[in-house]
Design a protein around this motif. Structure first.
Motif, mmCIF file in Angstrom:
data_model
loop_
_atom_site.group_PDB
_atom_site.id
_atom_site.type_symbol
_atom_site.label_atom_id
_atom_site.label_comp_id
_atom_site.label_asym_id
_atom_site.label_seq_id
_atom_site.Cartn_x
_atom_site.Cartn_y
_atom_site.Cartn_z
ATOM 1 N N GLY A 147 0.295 10.690 -4.460
ATOM 2 C CA GLY A 147 0.561 11.395 -3.114
ATOM 3 C C GLY A 147 -0.620 11.261 -2.033
ATOM 4 O O GLY A 147 -0.209 11.380 -0.900
ATOM 5 N N PHE A 148 -1.778 11.604 -2.534
ATOM 6 C CA PHE A 148 -2.800 11.390 -1.793
ATOM 7 C C PHE A 148 -2.994 9.882 -1.122
ATOM 8 O O PHE A 148 -3.258 9.827 -0.173
ATOM 9 N N PHE A 149 -2.533 8.892 -1.732
ATOM 10 C CA PHE A 149 -2.589 7.738 -1.529
ATOM 11 C C PHE A 149 -1.492 7.448 -0.026
ATOM 12 O O PHE A 149 -1.716 6.555 0.706
ATOM 13 N N ALA A 150 -0.608 8.203 -0.085
ATOM 14 C CA ALA A 150 0.277 8.315 1.232
ATOM 15 C C ALA A 150 -0.455 8.429 2.717
ATOM 16 O O ALA A 150 -0.036 8.011 3.530
ATOM 17 N N TRP A 151 -1.808 9.338 2.415
ATOM 18 C CA TRP A 151 -2.468 9.457 3.674
ATOM 19 C C TRP A 151 -2.959 7.965 4.446
ATOM 20 O O TRP A 151 -3.261 8.031 5.359
ATOM 21 N N ILE A 152 -2.894 6.855 3.528
ATOM 22 C CA ILE A 152 -3.399 5.863 3.872
ATOM 23 C C ILE A 152 -2.528 5.189 4.903
ATOM 24 O O ILE A 152 -3.007 4.613 5.842
ATOM 25 N N GLY A 153 -1.227 5.523 5.061
ATOM 26 C CA GLY A 153 -0.417 5.025 5.980
ATOM 27 C C GLY A 153 -0.808 5.606 7.265
ATOM 28 O O GLY A 153 -0.113 5.272 8.268
ATOM 29 N N ILE A 154 -1.466 6.559 7.502
ATOM 30 C CA ILE A 154 -1.858 7.122 8.847
ATOM 31 C C ILE A 154 -2.513 6.160 9.771
ATOM 32 O O ILE A 154 -2.496 6.182 10.986
ATOM 33 N N THR A 155 -3.026 5.105 9.109
ATOM 34 C CA THR A 155 -3.728 4.090 9.751
ATOM 35 C C THR A 155 -2.608 3.356 10.832
ATOM 36 O O THR A 155 -3.221 2.890 11.901
ATOM 37 N N TYR A 156 -1.538 3.056 10.232
ATOM 38 C CA TYR A 156 -0.486 2.709 11.163
ATOM 39 C C TYR A 156 -0.054 3.483 12.303
ATOM 40 O O TYR A 156 0.207 2.976 13.407
ATOM 41 N N VAL B 245 0.767 -1.224 -0.185
ATOM 42 C CA VAL B 245 0.135 -0.038 -0.071
ATOM 43 C C VAL B 245 0.801 1.284 -0.023
ATOM 44 O O VAL B 245 0.211 2.475 0.233
ATOM 45 N N PHE B 246 2.228 1.271 -0.194
ATOM 46 C CA PHE B 246 3.150 2.249 -0.188
ATOM 47 C C PHE B 246 3.954 2.168 -1.489
ATOM 48 O O PHE B 246 3.305 2.466 -2.504
ATOM 49 N N SER B 247 5.218 1.803 -1.442
ATOM 50 C CA SER B 247 6.005 1.817 -2.566
ATOM 51 C C SER B 247 5.681 1.235 -3.778
ATOM 52 O O SER B 247 5.867 1.606 -4.875
ATOM 53 N N THR B 248 5.178 -0.342 -3.442
ATOM 54 C CA THR B 248 4.847 -1.020 -4.683
ATOM 55 C C THR B 248 3.750 -0.553 -5.498
ATOM 56 O O THR B 248 3.472 -0.414 -6.434
ATOM 57 N N SER C 82 -8.724 3.216 -3.503
ATOM 58 C CA SER C 82 -8.096 3.791 -2.386
ATOM 59 C C SER C 82 -8.879 3.227 -1.127
ATOM 60 O O SER C 82 -8.073 2.896 -0.171
ATOM 61 N N PHE C 83 -10.060 3.048 -1.460
ATOM 62 C CA PHE C 83 -10.719 2.348 -0.304
ATOM 63 C C PHE C 83 -10.333 0.994 -0.071
ATOM 64 O O PHE C 83 -10.199 0.441 1.431
ATOM 65 N N CYS C 84 -9.976 0.042 -0.952
ATOM 66 C CA CYS C 84 -9.367 -1.009 -0.715
ATOM 67 C C CYS C 84 -8.176 -1.055 -0.190
ATOM 68 O O CYS C 84 -7.705 -1.949 0.733
ATOM 69 N N ALA C 85 -7.274 -0.131 -0.467
ATOM 70 C CA ALA C 85 -5.764 -0.090 0.096
ATOM 71 C C ALA C 85 -6.016 0.371 1.494
ATOM 72 O O ALA C 85 -5.227 -0.038 2.460
ATOM 73 N N PHE C 86 -7.070 1.164 1.945
ATOM 74 C CA PHE C 86 -7.381 1.682 3.379
ATOM 75 C C PHE C 86 -7.719 0.491 3.998
ATOM 76 O O PHE C 86 -7.334 0.047 5.104
ATOM 77 N N LEU C 87 -8.533 -0.496 3.456
ATOM 78 C CA LEU C 87 -9.048 -1.851 4.083
ATOM 79 C C LEU C 87 -7.792 -2.623 4.170
ATOM 80 O O LEU C 87 -7.847 -3.192 5.666
#
Length: 200
Positions: free
Chosen positions: A54-63, A35-38, A118-123
């Motif tokens: 860059g928007f997808f980087a916000w998904i990392g906030i879940t960690y 969900v990051f570099s790959t 993006s929703f799937c990546a967040f999941l």
């Protein structure tokens, strides 16, 4: 705690719980790069703009916020599963199913539908953070104090191995096959964690 000989120290790594932590570490590390570099590499190849990537980087906030989710994982029982597997393993299994489902959906959707992707990546990220919380609690509660160092080392080894698979391994698969197949293979590799949770 009594001093251990070298032989006794090495024998700790043959303990089934210590061995299991290697596989749980693999399960914990596999979704991180996906969900990051790959994922960034996939989106770049799909001609997605840098601002969108860059928007997808916000998904990392879940960690980063999993500390807020930890009390829920610690206290709420999973219907049916908790009776069979216990509190920690039931939440690990829920997380692993969420990761595998998210990766499978990502493989089918791809960059053609960025909102759904993006929703799937967040999941995947949220399920991964949930799994991390449950694994940490399981590691602390399931072994004697003298085994904790070996448990942590085994977990980190499995985690680092998974990073290689989800990074370089995924890129090789994408080069010779496709991103769809790559993410389907990564989703299937979550079976490593599922089988471990069932057997441990």
């Amino acid at each position: 705690m009594q001093d251990l000989t070298w032989r006794e120290t090495l024998l700790i790594y043959t303990n089934p719980r210590v061995i299991a932590m290697t596989f749980l570490g693999f399960s914990g590390g596999l979704p991180f790069l996906l969900v990051f570099s790959t994922l960034t590499a996939w989106l770049t190849e799909g001609n997605v703009s840098r601002s969108t990537i860059g928007f997808f980087a916000w998904i990392g906030i879940t960690y980063s916020t999993k500390v807020l989710w930890a009390p829920v994982v610690d206290s709420i029982r999973v219907p049916f599963l908790t009776k069979i597997l216990g509190q920690r393993r039931s939440w690990m299994l829920i997380g692993q199913i969420g990761i595998a489902s998210g990766l499978g959906l990502m493989s089918l959707i791809g960059p053609s539908d960025l909102l759904t992707l993006s929703f799937c990546a967040f999941l995947v990220a949220f399920s991964s953070a949930t799994q991390d919380v449950a694994i940490d609690a399981f590691r602390i509660e399931s072994a004697e104090p003298e085994h904790q160092g070996a448990m942590s080392a085994s977990y980190v080894f499995g985690y680092r191995l998974a990073l290689l698979v989800a990074g370089a391994g995924a890129l090789y698969l994408a080069e010779y096959f496709s991103w769809t197949i790559t993410y389907l293979v990564m989703a299937s590799l979550m079976l490593v964690g599922v089988v471990t949770v069932v057997l441990v």
